[in-house]
Enzyme design. Structure first.
Site, PDB file in Angstrom:
ATOM      1  CB  SER A   7      -0.882   0.020   1.250  1.00 38.08           C
ATOM      2  OG  SER A   7      -1.359   1.329   1.450  1.00 38.08           O
ATOM      3  CG  HIS A  32      -3.987  -1.641  -1.279  1.00 37.10           C
ATOM      4  ND1 HIS A  32      -5.107  -2.417  -1.521  1.00 37.10           N
ATOM      5  CD2 HIS A  32      -4.309  -0.841  -0.238  1.00 37.10           C
ATOM      6  CE1 HIS A  32      -6.066  -2.097  -0.664  1.00 37.10           C
ATOM      7  NE2 HIS A  32      -5.610  -1.137   0.139  1.00 37.10           N
ATOM      8  CG  ASP A  34      -5.096   2.331   1.298  1.00 34.88           C
ATOM      9  OD1 ASP A  34      -6.035   1.519   1.281  1.00 34.88           O
ATOM     10  OD2 ASP A  34      -3.939   2.027   1.631  1.00 34.88           O
ATOM     11  CG  MET A  36      -8.368   7.011   3.049  1.00 31.07           C
ATOM     12  SD  MET A  36      -7.462   7.000   4.607  1.00 31.07           S
ATOM     13  CE  MET A  36      -6.585   5.438   4.490  1.00 31.07           C
ATOM     14  CG  HIS A  65      -9.393   0.017   0.252  1.00 28.08           C
ATOM     15  ND1 HIS A  65      -8.695  -0.184   1.431  1.00 28.08           N
ATOM     16  CD2 HIS A  65     -10.704   0.037   0.614  1.00 28.08           C
ATOM     17  CE1 HIS A  65      -9.543  -0.257   2.437  1.00 28.08           C
ATOM     18  NE2 HIS A  65     -10.768  -0.127   1.976  1.00 28.08           N
ATOM     19  CG  MET A  67     -11.318   3.119   2.840  1.00 32.58           C
ATOM     20  SD  MET A  67      -9.709   3.094   3.663  1.00 32.58           S
ATOM     21  CE  MET A  67      -8.650   3.126   2.240  1.00 32.58           C
ATOM     22  CG  MET A 136     -11.349  -2.897   6.039  1.00 31.62           C
ATOM     23  SD  MET A 136      -9.902  -2.499   5.036  1.00 31.62           S
ATOM     24  CE  MET A 136      -8.843  -1.645   6.205  1.00 31.62           C
ATOM     25  CG  PHE A 142      -5.477   6.762  10.554  1.00 28.01           C
ATOM     26  CD1 PHE A 142      -5.047   8.047  10.205  1.00 28.01           C
ATOM     27  CD2 PHE A 142      -6.737   6.599  11.115  1.00 28.01           C
ATOM     28  CE1 PHE A 142      -5.870   9.146  10.426  1.00 28.01           C
ATOM     29  CE2 PHE A 142      -7.563   7.694  11.339  1.00 28.01           C
ATOM     30  CZ  PHE A 142      -7.127   8.978  11.009  1.00 28.01           C
ATOM     31  N   GLY A 143      -2.641   4.092   8.251  1.00 26.82           N
ATOM     32  CA  GLY A 143      -1.632   3.046   8.246  1.00 26.82           C
ATOM     33  C   GLY A 143      -1.071   2.866   9.647  1.00 26.82           C
ATOM     34  CG  ASP A 174      -5.991  -2.839   3.685  1.00 23.49           C
ATOM     35  OD1 ASP A 174      -4.900  -2.527   4.177  1.00 23.49           O
ATOM     36  OD2 ASP A 174      -6.691  -2.077   2.994  1.00 23.49           O
ATOM     37  N   GLY A 176      -2.281  -3.833   9.449  1.00 17.56           N
ATOM     38  CA  GLY A 176      -1.491  -4.466  10.517  1.00 17.56           C
ATOM     39  C   GLY A 176      -0.799  -5.756  10.097  1.00 17.56           C
TER      40      GLY A 176
HETATM   41  C1  DX5 Z   1      -6.073   1.525   6.064  1.00 15.50           C
HETATM   42  C2  DX5 Z   1      -5.693   1.201   4.644  1.00 15.50           C
HETATM   43  C3  DX5 Z   1      -4.546   0.297   4.505  1.00 15.50           C
HETATM   44  C4  DX5 Z   1      -3.244   0.803   5.041  1.00 15.50           C
HETATM   45  C5  DX5 Z   1      -2.605  -0.360   5.701  1.00 15.50           C
HETATM   46  O1  DX5 Z   1      -7.299   2.115   6.098  1.00 15.50           O
HETATM   47  O2  DX5 Z   1      -6.795   0.600   3.966  1.00 15.50           O
HETATM   48  O3  DX5 Z   1      -4.378  -0.169   3.157  1.00 15.50           O
HETATM   49  O4  DX5 Z   1      -2.368   1.317   4.069  1.00 15.50           O
HETATM   50  O5  DX5 Z   1      -1.482   0.078   6.371  1.00 15.50           O
HETATM   51  P1  DX5 Z   1      -0.651  -0.867   7.348  1.00 15.50           P
HETATM   52  O6  DX5 Z   1      -0.156  -2.023   6.521  1.00 15.50           O
HETATM   53  O7  DX5 Z   1       0.419   0.038   7.818  1.00 15.50           O
HETATM   54  O8  DX5 Z   1      -1.581  -1.310   8.443  1.00 15.50           O
HETATM   55 ZN    ZN Z   2      -6.455  -0.347   1.915  1.00 20.47          ZN
END
Ligand code: DX5
Ligand code: ZN
Length: 218
Positions: A7, A32, A34, A36, A65, A67, A136, A142-143, A174, A176
Site C-alpha cells: 500500500s 494497493h 487507498d 480516503m 480501495h 474509502m 479489513m 490510517f496506516g 488489509d 497491521g
Molecule cells: C487503512 C488502509 C490500509 C493501510 C494499511 O485504512 O486501507 O491499506 O495502508 O497500512 P498498514 O499495513 O500500515 O496497516
Molecule cells: Zn487499503
C-alpha cells in the site's frame, strides 16, 4: 497463488516512482491505492489524478480501495485513471449488486470490503458475483495500526462461505500485516496481502517486501 499488494499510503510520496520500482522488483504483485475522503474515514489521501500517475510508474495491476462516500459517482474516474481492481465498502453502498455490475461493465475486477465489525455472513447474497473480498483487519483510515485479533477467524469464515457457494473470489486482508503475523494469516486461507507500514517504513523496503513474499509463498 498468493499475492502481495504493497500500500503506497505509507510510501514516500516525494519519491513515489522509485518506491514503486523497489517493491515491483521485490515480489509485489499488485499496487494497493487507498482512497480516503475525510467523510467515510477520518483521513484524506488522494484521488484519480494520483492513481493516473501511479499507473505510469508500473505495469502491476492497481488495486484501488475506495474509502469514500458515494463511490458510485467516481467509479469511471478511477477506472479511467488506470484502476484494475476497484473495491467498495459494504457499509457505504446501498445498491451493492448494481455497483458490482457497474464496476465489471467498465472493465475492472469488482471487490467488496468489510469493516472489522461487519459479519462475513452479510455477504452471502453478493459473494458469488464478486472477484475479491477485502477483509479489513484494522478500522480503515490510517496506516500503522495493530491487526485485530479475531480477523483470522473471519478469514476462515470467508473461506467457508466461498466453498459453500462454490464461488471463486479472492480473499484479501488489509491492516497491521507484518512478518510476525503474515504466515498465520496465509494459513487461515488468505490469498492477497496488503502491507503498508511494514514495507515502506522499513529501513530496507526491498528486503521487507521480499521477506513478506517469501513468507506467503511457503
Ligand atoms: C487503512 C488502509 C490500509 C493501510 C494499511 O485504512 O486501507 O491499506 O495502508 O497500512 P498498514 O499495513 O500500515 O496497516
Ligand atoms: Zn487499503
Amino acid at each position: 497463488m498468493k499475492l502481495l499488494a504493497p500500500s503506497i499510503l505509507s510510501a514516500d510520496l516525494s519519491n513515489l516512482a522509485q518506491q514503486i520500482r523497489l517493491v515491483e522488483m521485490s515480489g509485489a504483485d499488485w499496487i494497493h491505492c487507498d482512497i480516503m475522503d475525510g467523510h467515510f474515514v477520518p483521513n484524506i489521501t488522494f484521488g484519480p489524478v494520483v492513481v493516473k500517475a501511479v499507473k505510469k510508474c508500473t505495469k502491476l495491476p492497481l488495486d484501488v480501495h475506495l474509502m469514500i462516500e458515494n463511490p458510485d459517482l467516481f467509479l469511471e474516474d478511477f477506472r479511467n485513471a488506470g484502476a484494475d481492481i476497484i473495491s467498495v465498502h459494504f457499509e457505504e453502498v446501498i445498491h451493492l449488486n448494481r455497483t458490482i455490475n457497474r464496476i465489471k461493465e467498465i472493465g475492472a475486477k469488482a471487490g467488496v470490503v468489510i469493516n472489522p465489525s461487519t459479519p462475513v455472513s452479510s455477504l452471502v447474497d453478493i459473494a458469488e458475483y464478486i472477484d475479491l473480498l477485502l477483509i479489513m483487519t484494522v478500522n480503515p483510515g490510517f496506516g500503522g495500526q495493530s491487526f485485530i485479533s479475531n480477523s483470522e477467524r473471519r478469514i476462515k469464515e470467508a473461506v467457508e462461505l466461498r466453498k459453500s457457494l462454490k464461488a471463486n473470489f479472492l480473499i484479501e486482508v488489509d491492516g497491521g500485516i507484518s512478518s510476525k503475523n503474515i504466515s498465520a494469516i496465509s494459513k487461515a486461507g488468505c490469498d492477497v496481502f496488503v502491507a503498508g507500514s511494514s514495507i515502506f517504513n522499513s529501513d530496507n523496503i526491498s528486503a521487507a517486501a521480499t521477506e513478506l513474499k517469501n513468507l506467503i509463498s511457503k
